[in-house]
Design a protein around this motif. Structure first.
Motif, PDB file in Angstrom:
ATOM      1  N   VAL A 154       0.856  -1.184   0.000  1.00 37.95           N
ATOM      2  CA  VAL A 154       0.000   0.000   0.000  1.00 37.95           C
ATOM      3  C   VAL A 154       0.893   1.236   0.000  1.00 37.95           C
ATOM      4  O   VAL A 154       1.616   1.487   0.972  1.00 37.95           O
ATOM      5  CB  VAL A 154      -0.935   0.013   1.223  1.00 37.95           C
ATOM      6  N   LEU A 155       0.852   1.990  -1.075  1.00 39.71           N
ATOM      7  CA  LEU A 155       1.598   3.243  -1.160  1.00 39.71           C
ATOM      8  C   LEU A 155       0.693   4.354  -0.654  1.00 39.71           C
ATOM      9  O   LEU A 155      -0.270   4.754  -1.329  1.00 39.71           O
ATOM     10  CB  LEU A 155       2.040   3.498  -2.599  1.00 39.71           C
ATOM     11  N   SER A 156       0.967   4.810   0.549  1.00 38.24           N
ATOM     12  CA  SER A 156       0.108   5.793   1.200  1.00 38.24           C
ATOM     13  C   SER A 156       0.484   7.212   0.763  1.00 38.24           C
ATOM     14  O   SER A 156       1.499   7.435   0.109  1.00 38.24           O
ATOM     15  CB  SER A 156       0.224   5.663   2.721  1.00 38.24           C
ATOM     16  N   LYS A 157      -0.381   8.168   1.157  1.00 37.53           N
ATOM     17  CA  LYS A 157      -0.156   9.592   0.879  1.00 37.53           C
ATOM     18  C   LYS A 157       0.013   9.834  -0.621  1.00 37.53           C
ATOM     19  O   LYS A 157       0.847  10.654  -1.052  1.00 37.53           O
ATOM     20  CB  LYS A 157       1.052  10.107   1.668  1.00 37.53           C
ATOM     21  N   ALA A 158      -0.785   9.109  -1.411  1.00 38.12           N
ATOM     22  CA  ALA A 158      -0.700   9.266  -2.863  1.00 38.12           C
ATOM     23  C   ALA A 158      -1.029  10.685  -3.292  1.00 38.12           C
ATOM     24  O   ALA A 158      -0.585  11.146  -4.352  1.00 38.12           O
ATOM     25  CB  ALA A 158      -1.635   8.272  -3.545  1.00 38.12           C
ATOM     26  N   ASP A 180       0.546  -7.619  -5.357  1.00 37.07           N
ATOM     27  CA  ASP A 180      -0.495  -6.606  -5.498  1.00 37.07           C
ATOM     28  C   ASP A 180      -0.014  -5.274  -4.929  1.00 37.07           C
ATOM     29  O   ASP A 180       0.588  -5.236  -3.843  1.00 37.07           O
ATOM     30  CB  ASP A 180      -1.769  -7.044  -4.775  1.00 37.07           C
ATOM     31  N   VAL A 181      -0.296  -4.195  -5.633  1.00 32.34           N
ATOM     32  CA  VAL A 181       0.137  -2.855  -5.215  1.00 32.34           C
ATOM     33  C   VAL A 181      -1.018  -1.881  -5.398  1.00 32.34           C
ATOM     34  O   VAL A 181      -1.687  -1.885  -6.437  1.00 32.34           O
ATOM     35  CB  VAL A 181       1.342  -2.355  -6.050  1.00 32.34           C
ATOM     36  N   LEU A 182      -1.254  -1.042  -4.390  1.00 27.23           N
ATOM     37  CA  LEU A 182      -2.256   0.013  -4.466  1.00 27.23           C
ATOM     38  C   LEU A 182      -1.635   1.326  -4.005  1.00 27.23           C
ATOM     39  O   LEU A 182      -0.843   1.352  -3.064  1.00 27.23           O
ATOM     40  CB  LEU A 182      -3.455  -0.297  -3.573  1.00 27.23           C
ATOM     41  N   ALA A 183      -2.000   2.414  -4.658  1.00 24.93           N
ATOM     42  CA  ALA A 183      -1.642   3.747  -4.191  1.00 24.93           C
ATOM     43  C   ALA A 183      -2.922   4.437  -3.754  1.00 24.93           C
ATOM     44  O   ALA A 183      -3.904   4.478  -4.512  1.00 24.93           O
ATOM     45  CB  ALA A 183      -0.958   4.536  -5.304  1.00 24.93           C
ATOM     46  N   LEU A 184      -2.938   4.942  -2.520  1.00 24.11           N
ATOM     47  CA  LEU A 184      -4.166   5.565  -2.023  1.00 24.11           C
ATOM     48  C   LEU A 184      -3.857   6.635  -0.977  1.00 24.11           C
ATOM     49  O   LEU A 184      -2.731   6.749  -0.490  1.00 24.11           O
ATOM     50  CB  LEU A 184      -5.104   4.495  -1.451  1.00 24.11           C
ATOM     51  N   ASN A 185      -4.882   7.379  -0.653  1.00 26.07           N
ATOM     52  CA  ASN A 185      -4.822   8.407   0.381  1.00 26.07           C
ATOM     53  C   ASN A 185      -5.621   7.903   1.570  1.00 26.07           C
ATOM     54  O   ASN A 185      -6.845   7.761   1.492  1.00 26.07           O
ATOM     55  CB  ASN A 185      -5.400   9.722  -0.163  1.00 26.07           C
ATOM     56  N   GLY A 186      -4.943   7.632   2.672  1.00 26.45           N
ATOM     57  CA  GLY A 186      -5.605   7.064   3.837  1.00 26.45           C
ATOM     58  C   GLY A 186      -6.665   7.958   4.446  1.00 26.45           C
ATOM     59  O   GLY A 186      -7.511   7.485   5.211  1.00 26.45           O
ATOM     60  N   LEU A 187      -6.646   9.246   4.135  1.00 29.54           N
ATOM     61  CA  LEU A 187      -7.644  10.166   4.660  1.00 29.54           C
ATOM     62  C   LEU A 187      -8.927  10.168   3.833  1.00 29.54           C
ATOM     63  O   LEU A 187      -9.929  10.754   4.241  1.00 29.54           O
ATOM     64  CB  LEU A 187      -7.073  11.591   4.702  1.00 29.54           C
ATOM     65  N   ASP A 188      -8.897   9.509   2.683  1.00 27.76           N
ATOM     66  CA  ASP A 188     -10.030   9.514   1.761  1.00 27.76           C
ATOM     67  C   ASP A 188     -10.849   8.241   1.946  1.00 27.76           C
ATOM     68  O   ASP A 188     -10.297   7.137   2.031  1.00 27.76           O
ATOM     69  CB  ASP A 188      -9.515   9.607   0.325  1.00 27.76           C
ATOM     70  N   ALA A 189     -12.171   8.386   1.980  1.00 23.10           N
ATOM     71  CA  ALA A 189     -13.050   7.233   2.158  1.00 23.10           C
ATOM     72  C   ALA A 189     -12.916   6.225   1.025  1.00 23.10           C
ATOM     73  O   ALA A 189     -13.233   5.044   1.195  1.00 23.10           O
ATOM     74  CB  ALA A 189     -14.501   7.698   2.263  1.00 23.10           C
ATOM     75  N   SER A 216      -1.810   4.136  11.113  1.00 27.70           N
ATOM     76  CA  SER A 216      -2.929   4.440  12.010  1.00 27.70           C
ATOM     77  C   SER A 216      -4.013   5.245  11.299  1.00 27.70           C
ATOM     78  O   SER A 216      -5.202   5.054  11.556  1.00 27.70           O
ATOM     79  CB  SER A 216      -2.428   5.206  13.246  1.00 27.70           C
ATOM     80  N   THR A 217      -3.601   6.135  10.408  1.00 27.91           N
ATOM     81  CA  THR A 217      -4.590   6.883   9.618  1.00 27.91           C
ATOM     82  C   THR A 217      -5.437   5.928   8.785  1.00 27.91           C
ATOM     83  O   THR A 217      -6.670   6.057   8.714  1.00 27.91           O
ATOM     84  CB  THR A 217      -3.876   7.889   8.699  1.00 27.91           C
ATOM     85  N   LEU A 218      -4.791   4.950   8.172  1.00 27.73           N
ATOM     86  CA  LEU A 218      -5.518   3.972   7.365  1.00 27.73           C
ATOM     87  C   LEU A 218      -6.405   3.101   8.251  1.00 27.73           C
ATOM     88  O   LEU A 218      -7.548   2.783   7.881  1.00 27.73           O
ATOM     89  CB  LEU A 218      -4.530   3.108   6.584  1.00 27.73           C
ATOM     90  N   THR A 219      -5.911   2.715   9.427  1.00 25.05           N
ATOM     91  CA  THR A 219      -6.725   1.941  10.369  1.00 25.05           C
ATOM     92  C   THR A 219      -7.987   2.702  10.741  1.00 25.05           C
ATOM     93  O   THR A 219      -9.089   2.138  10.762  1.00 25.05           O
ATOM     94  CB  THR A 219      -5.915   1.609  11.638  1.00 25.05           C
ATOM     95  N   ASN A 220      -7.845   3.979  11.054  1.00 26.36           N
ATOM     96  CA  ASN A 220      -9.011   4.793  11.401  1.00 26.36           C
ATOM     97  C   ASN A 220     -10.023   4.834  10.262  1.00 26.36           C
ATOM     98  O   ASN A 220     -11.238   4.761  10.488  1.00 26.36           O
ATOM     99  CB  ASN A 220      -8.563   6.214  11.742  1.00 26.36           C
ATOM    100  N   GLN A 221      -9.529   4.939   9.048  1.00 27.10           N
ATOM    101  CA  GLN A 221     -10.419   5.018   7.889  1.00 27.10           C
ATOM    102  C   GLN A 221     -11.164   3.703   7.673  1.00 27.10           C
ATOM    103  O   GLN A 221     -12.347   3.693   7.323  1.00 27.10           O
ATOM    104  CB  GLN A 221      -9.601   5.357   6.636  1.00 27.10           C
ATOM    105  N   LEU A 222     -10.495   2.578   7.917  1.00 20.67           N
ATOM    106  CA  LEU A 222     -11.101   1.281   7.640  1.00 20.67           C
ATOM    107  C   LEU A 222     -12.006   0.789   8.765  1.00 20.67           C
ATOM    108  O   LEU A 222     -12.912  -0.010   8.531  1.00 20.67           O
ATOM    109  CB  LEU A 222     -10.008   0.234   7.390  1.00 20.67           C
ATOM    110  N   THR A 223     -11.760   1.244   9.984  1.00 19.30           N
ATOM    111  CA  THR A 223     -12.476   0.697  11.133  1.00 19.30           C
ATOM    112  C   THR A 223     -13.345   1.716  11.848  1.00 19.30           C
ATOM    113  O   THR A 223     -14.158   1.322  12.693  1.00 19.30           O
ATOM    114  CB  THR A 223     -11.483   0.113  12.156  1.00 19.30           C
ATOM    115  N   GLY A 224     -13.167   2.997  11.577  1.00 24.48           N
ATOM    116  CA  GLY A 224     -13.887   4.013  12.329  1.00 24.48           C
ATOM    117  C   GLY A 224     -13.295   4.241  13.701  1.00 24.48           C
ATOM    118  O   GLY A 224     -13.911   4.874  14.552  1.00 24.48           O
ATOM    119  N   ALA A 225     -12.074   3.724  13.933  1.00 22.10           N
ATOM    120  CA  ALA A 225     -11.399   3.948  15.218  1.00 22.10           C
ATOM    121  C   ALA A 225     -10.976   5.407  15.316  1.00 22.10           C
ATOM    122  O   ALA A 225     -10.986   6.155  14.331  1.00 22.10           O
ATOM    123  CB  ALA A 225     -10.186   3.020  15.348  1.00 22.10           C
TER     124      ALA A 225
END
Length: 356
Positions: A154-158, A180-189, A216-225
């Motif tokens: 997971v390439l974060s902060k895309a 498998d490779v993904l680029a994403l922004n963990g702050l985005d739904a 942790s940013t990605l965890t919060n986005q995926l779980t609502g933590a």
């Protein structure tokens, strides 16, 4: 030991049929509940029964058995739990269900340290910007594959990267084995939508990566933590370190996420043969080299160097050297150190003779 198991409820915190089969290897009859370790503190555990979390302690017999094995309970473990009976209402972890897998590293003193257990997929989180480091990625991929766990890079902060697609292509060219490779922004739904194929009910994922990579940013986005996350530092796009302990969180769709602190040092617990197995792109080409003992460095007729990216080959050589050091006895280390010192003295003597 267990009269009934509410499989569907426990599936929501990662129970699988494989783990149910492992339960038959337990050595205790006193426990009556199956629970999962979601956090480990110094003298306490947090266990989850599929509905609620509970504070528990480790039964003295289990603690002693684990200490004798040089082991300990970690996040992701499943345990047979019981209340204390004559000891009051204290909840105890009485026995550990043998894990299906566990991620293990060596600490700074060379001792084995289990990080997490019973994982289906490892999300290796790495910033797409200035944190991007393919050599470090090789080390994390080896850690994961040694455990038999499927990796997802997971390439974060895309959103902070000028060309995230180029970064994705660079990872694919470097690994050359279909990871498998993904680029994403963990702050985005939308990150949850991109990861949906890996977030099925009953799946357990662990987030791995350096401090500030955005786990942790990605965890919060995926779980609502609502875990604390630091802002991105100016100049290097690096997040501030906030996670201090491993913890398991539930997703709305039934998957589980284990967030982990960044690893300052990652030494693998592997020998040379195991590393050959996880660097199978190199080991599969080695028999085609002209020389049977080719080290893939400067020998003529090497089949590996033209086909494998130079950076990945450097990672392989470095990890092989580390594995060799781990396998050395104290006598071997002293002998090697003496050889290095002798070579240093000889080189200095040659230098003095030339100057004279």
């Amino acid at each position: 030991m267990f009269d009934t198991i509410d499989f569907q409820t426990l599936r929501g915190i990662g129970l699988t049929q494989g783990l149910v089969a492992q339960m038959f290897n337990l050595q205790t009859e006193a426990a009556d509940r199956l629970m999962r370790v979601v956090e480990v503190q110094r003298d306490r555990l947090r266990l989850h029964d599929g509905r609620h979390e509970h504070v528990a302690q480790v039964w003295p017999t289990l603690r002693l058995a684990l200490q004798m094995q040089g082991d300990a309970l970690v996040v992701g473990d499943w345990v047979a739990a019981r209340t204390g009976g004559d000891l009051g209402d204290t909840l105890w972890a009485a026995a550990r269900v043998p894990p299906l897998n566990h991620l293990v590293r060596r600490d700074s003193s060379g001792q084995r340290q289990t990080l997490v257990s019973n994982v289906d997929t490892a999300l290796i989180v790495m910033g797409a910007g200035q944190d991007f480091n393919l050599r470090r990625l090789d080390r994390y991929l080896a850690l994961v594959r040694l455990a038999g766990v499927s990796p997802l890079v997971v390439l974060s902060k895309a959103d902070l990267c000028a060309d995230p697609a180029a970064r994705v292509d660079a990872v694919r060219r470097h690994t050359s084995d279909g990871v498998d490779v993904l680029a994403l922004n963990g702050l985005d739904a939308s990150s949850a939508e991109a990861l949906a194929p890996w977030l099925c009910e009953g799946q357990t994922l662990v987030l791995l990566g350096s401090s500030g990579a955005g786990k942790s940013t990605l965890t919060n986005q995926l779980t609502g933590a609502v875990q604390d996350t630091g802002g991105v530092r100016r100049g290097d796009e690096h997040g501030r370190h906030t996670t201090t302990a491993r913890s398991l969180h539930r997703c709305a769709n039934g998957a589980c996420i284990i967030d982990t602190p960044g690893l300052r040092g990652l030494q693998l617990d592997a020998d040379e043969a195991q590393l050959d197995a996880v660097f199978d792109d190199i080991s599969s080409l080695a028999p085609l080299c002209r020389f049977r003992d080719c080290q893939h460095q400067d020998e003529p007729g090497c089949a590996v160097r033209p086909a494998v990216p130079a950076g990945r080959l450097l990672s392989y050589h470095k990890l092989q050297r580390e594995a060799q050091r781990h396998e050395m006895t104290v006598f071997d280390r002293h002998k090697l150190l003496s050889e290095w010192k002798a070579r240093g003295r000889a080189a200095k003597a040659v230098g003095r003779s030339k100057r004279g």
